[in-house]
Design a protein around this motif. Sequence first.
Motif, PDB file in Angstrom:
ATOM      1  N   PRO A   8       0.826  -1.198   0.000  1.00 31.07           N
ATOM      2  CA  PRO A   8       0.000   0.000   0.000  1.00 31.07           C
ATOM      3  C   PRO A   8       0.869   1.260   0.000  1.00 31.07           C
ATOM      4  N   ARG A   9       0.270   2.399  -0.145  1.00 32.76           N
ATOM      5  CA  ARG A   9       1.038   3.649  -0.080  1.00 32.76           C
ATOM      6  C   ARG A   9       1.288   4.059   1.359  1.00 32.76           C
ATOM      7  N   HIS A  10       0.375   3.719   2.214  1.00 34.33           N
ATOM      8  CA  HIS A  10       0.520   4.021   3.640  1.00 34.33           C
ATOM      9  C   HIS A  10       0.101   2.792   4.443  1.00 34.33           C
ATOM     10  N   LEU A  11       0.794   2.572   5.535  1.00 31.35           N
ATOM     11  CA  LEU A  11       0.496   1.417   6.371  1.00 31.35           C
ATOM     12  C   LEU A  11       0.781   1.778   7.814  1.00 31.35           C
ATOM     13  N   ILE A  12      -0.155   1.472   8.670  1.00 36.21           N
ATOM     14  CA  ILE A  12       0.043   1.712  10.102  1.00 36.21           C
ATOM     15  C   ILE A  12      -0.071   0.376  10.809  1.00 36.21           C
ATOM     16  N   LYS A  13       0.953   0.061  11.570  1.00 38.60           N
ATOM     17  CA  LYS A  13       0.987  -1.204  12.300  1.00 38.60           C
ATOM     18  C   LYS A  13       1.386  -0.930  13.752  1.00 38.60           C
ATOM     19  N   GLU A  14       1.148  -1.921  14.582  1.00 36.06           N
ATOM     20  CA  GLU A  14       1.586  -1.810  15.967  1.00 36.06           C
ATOM     21  C   GLU A  14       2.837  -2.654  16.153  1.00 36.06           C
ATOM     22  N   LYS A  15       3.532  -2.371  17.223  1.00 34.15           N
ATOM     23  CA  LYS A  15       4.765  -3.122  17.546  1.00 34.15           C
ATOM     24  C   LYS A  15       4.464  -4.605  17.587  1.00 34.15           C
ATOM     25  N   ARG A  16       5.415  -5.368  17.107  1.00 32.67           N
ATOM     26  CA  ARG A  16       5.364  -6.840  17.084  1.00 32.67           C
ATOM     27  C   ARG A  16       4.411  -7.392  16.024  1.00 32.67           C
ATOM     28  N   GLU A  17       3.744  -6.540  15.287  1.00 34.21           N
ATOM     29  CA  GLU A  17       2.905  -7.032  14.183  1.00 34.21           C
ATOM     30  C   GLU A  17       3.776  -7.309  12.955  1.00 34.21           C
ATOM     31  N   THR A  18       3.147  -7.837  11.916  1.00 36.20           N
ATOM     32  CA  THR A  18       3.855  -8.086  10.659  1.00 36.20           C
ATOM     33  C   THR A  18       3.283  -7.190   9.570  1.00 36.20           C
ATOM     34  N   ALA A  19       4.090  -6.961   8.555  1.00 32.32           N
ATOM     35  CA  ALA A  19       3.657  -6.129   7.425  1.00 32.32           C
ATOM     36  C   ALA A  19       4.215  -6.703   6.133  1.00 32.32           C
ATOM     37  N   THR A  20       3.458  -6.583   5.076  1.00 35.01           N
ATOM     38  CA  THR A  20       3.926  -7.010   3.751  1.00 35.01           C
ATOM     39  C   THR A  20       3.780  -5.849   2.785  1.00 35.01           C
ATOM     40  N   LEU A  21       4.888  -5.492   2.177  1.00 31.82           N
ATOM     41  CA  LEU A  21       4.905  -4.419   1.192  1.00 31.82           C
ATOM     42  C   LEU A  21       5.094  -5.039  -0.181  1.00 31.82           C
ATOM     43  N   LYS A  22       4.362  -4.504  -1.162  1.00 34.05           N
ATOM     44  CA  LYS A  22       4.430  -5.073  -2.503  1.00 34.05           C
ATOM     45  C   LYS A  22       4.986  -4.069  -3.507  1.00 34.05           C
ATOM     46  N   CYS A  23       5.675  -4.614  -4.480  1.00 35.32           N
ATOM     47  CA  CYS A  23       6.285  -3.786  -5.522  1.00 35.32           C
ATOM     48  C   CYS A  23       6.044  -4.444  -6.875  1.00 35.32           C
ATOM     49  N   TYR A  24       5.527  -3.661  -7.801  1.00 36.36           N
ATOM     50  CA  TYR A  24       5.290  -4.147  -9.161  1.00 36.36           C
ATOM     51  C   TYR A  24       6.197  -3.349 -10.103  1.00 36.36           C
ATOM     52  N   PRO A  25       7.233  -4.000 -10.646  1.00 36.62           N
ATOM     53  CA  PRO A  25       8.196  -3.270 -11.476  1.00 36.62           C
ATOM     54  C   PRO A  25       7.602  -2.861 -12.817  1.00 36.62           C
ATOM     55  N   ILE A  26       8.346  -2.023 -13.487  1.00 34.30           N
ATOM     56  CA  ILE A  26       7.962  -1.631 -14.837  1.00 34.30           C
ATOM     57  C   ILE A  26       8.025  -2.883 -15.726  1.00 34.30           C
ATOM     58  N   PRO A  27       7.059  -3.058 -16.644  1.00 32.07           N
ATOM     59  CA  PRO A  27       7.086  -4.241 -17.515  1.00 32.07           C
ATOM     60  C   PRO A  27       8.430  -4.419 -18.211  1.00 32.07           C
ATOM     61  N   ARG A  28       8.901  -5.626 -18.233  1.00 26.42           N
ATOM     62  CA  ARG A  28      10.174  -6.034 -18.851  1.00 26.42           C
ATOM     63  C   ARG A  28      11.378  -5.652 -17.999  1.00 26.42           C
ATOM     64  N   HIS A  29      11.169  -5.139 -16.806  1.00 24.61           N
ATOM     65  CA  HIS A  29      12.279  -4.939 -15.872  1.00 24.61           C
ATOM     66  C   HIS A  29      12.381  -6.190 -15.017  1.00 24.61           C
ATOM     67  N   ASP A  30      13.593  -6.758 -14.956  1.00 22.27           N
ATOM     68  CA  ASP A  30      13.739  -8.030 -14.260  1.00 22.27           C
ATOM     69  C   ASP A  30      14.479  -7.895 -12.930  1.00 22.27           C
ATOM     70  N   THR A  31      14.872  -6.687 -12.588  1.00 22.62           N
ATOM     71  CA  THR A  31      15.612  -6.467 -11.347  1.00 22.62           C
ATOM     72  C   THR A  31      14.850  -5.523 -10.442  1.00 22.62           C
ATOM     73  N   VAL A  32      14.760  -5.904  -9.187  1.00 23.09           N
ATOM     74  CA  VAL A  32      14.022  -5.105  -8.198  1.00 23.09           C
ATOM     75  C   VAL A  32      14.930  -4.820  -7.012  1.00 23.09           C
ATOM     76  N   TYR A  33      14.872  -3.598  -6.519  1.00 30.76           N
ATOM     77  CA  TYR A  33      15.657  -3.175  -5.364  1.00 30.76           C
ATOM     78  C   TYR A  33      14.717  -2.640  -4.296  1.00 30.76           C
ATOM     79  N   TRP A  34      15.067  -2.893  -3.048  1.00 35.34           N
ATOM     80  CA  TRP A  34      14.312  -2.335  -1.926  1.00 35.34           C
ATOM     81  C   TRP A  34      15.220  -1.414  -1.118  1.00 35.34           C
ATOM     82  N   TYR A  35      14.663  -0.259  -0.728  1.00 42.65           N
ATOM     83  CA  TYR A  35      15.384   0.714   0.070  1.00 42.65           C
ATOM     84  C   TYR A  35      14.513   1.152   1.247  1.00 42.65           C
ATOM     85  N   GLN A  36      15.181   1.528   2.317  1.00 43.26           N
ATOM     86  CA  GLN A  36      14.487   2.045   3.492  1.00 43.26           C
ATOM     87  C   GLN A  36      15.008   3.452   3.773  1.00 43.26           C
ATOM     88  N   GLN A  37      14.103   4.386   3.970  1.00 41.90           N
ATOM     89  CA  GLN A  37      14.515   5.749   4.294  1.00 41.90           C
ATOM     90  C   GLN A  37      13.816   6.193   5.568  1.00 41.90           C
TER      91      GLN A  37
END
Lengths: 114, 110
Positions: A8-37
């Motif tokens: 999602p674009r925004h997610l609110i969770k509590e401590k000790r919970e789990t979260a799943t973030l999804k990323c859909y790359p541009i078509p025909r892109h085969d490499t995906v990177y994750w960054y945390q800021q």
Amino acid sequence: AAGVIQSPRHLIKEKRETATLKCYPIPRHDTVYWYQQGPGQDPQFLISFYEKMQSDKGSIPDRFSAQQFSDYHSELNMSSLELGDSALYFCASSPRTSGLGEQFFGPGTRLTVL
Amino acid sequence: SQELEQSPQSLIVQEGKNLTINCTSSKTLYGLYWYKQKYGEGLIFLMMLQKGGEEKSHEKITAKLDEKKQQSSLHITASQPSHAGIYLCGASLGGNQFYFGTGTSLTVIP
């Protein structure tokens, strides 16, 4: 033109919970990177995938895991969330060339851990 | 990241003024990227430079990579309030990991 999609674009969770973030790359892109800021910080590289295999690992905590699926989308799974995990999580995609290709970034998912 | 140093750290300019942001590495850059980030928003890819001495321009923004491929500059001509944001350089320094610079915060006063 199609861009990198993150959900999602925004997610609110509590401590000790789990979260799943999804990323859909541009078509025909085969490499995906994750960054945390974190607030007021530079983006930090977490992990990357090429052709569904992990290609490099950065400062990703053991509580986090990620994978890339057959349709090239990727998911970042975060467990036992801590307050310090609150951050903007970016996904980027690139087409694999002879070197590290141009990276296209998604809009980010803002995770808030309460 | 300490791999890439940017200067200045922050910049405040009057609208219409020119400005330059620098990005320096102690290692050879295999690809140098410039991004812009609006506060609290996503990264916007601006330009990629790969060859020593390469220069690219888009609208009022020009980026150069030096011959040694260890320093890049981003120059904005006749700055506008829409140019405000954080500018980040990024690069591959070998291997498959990507590093970001320390960032430059740009404020343009109307």
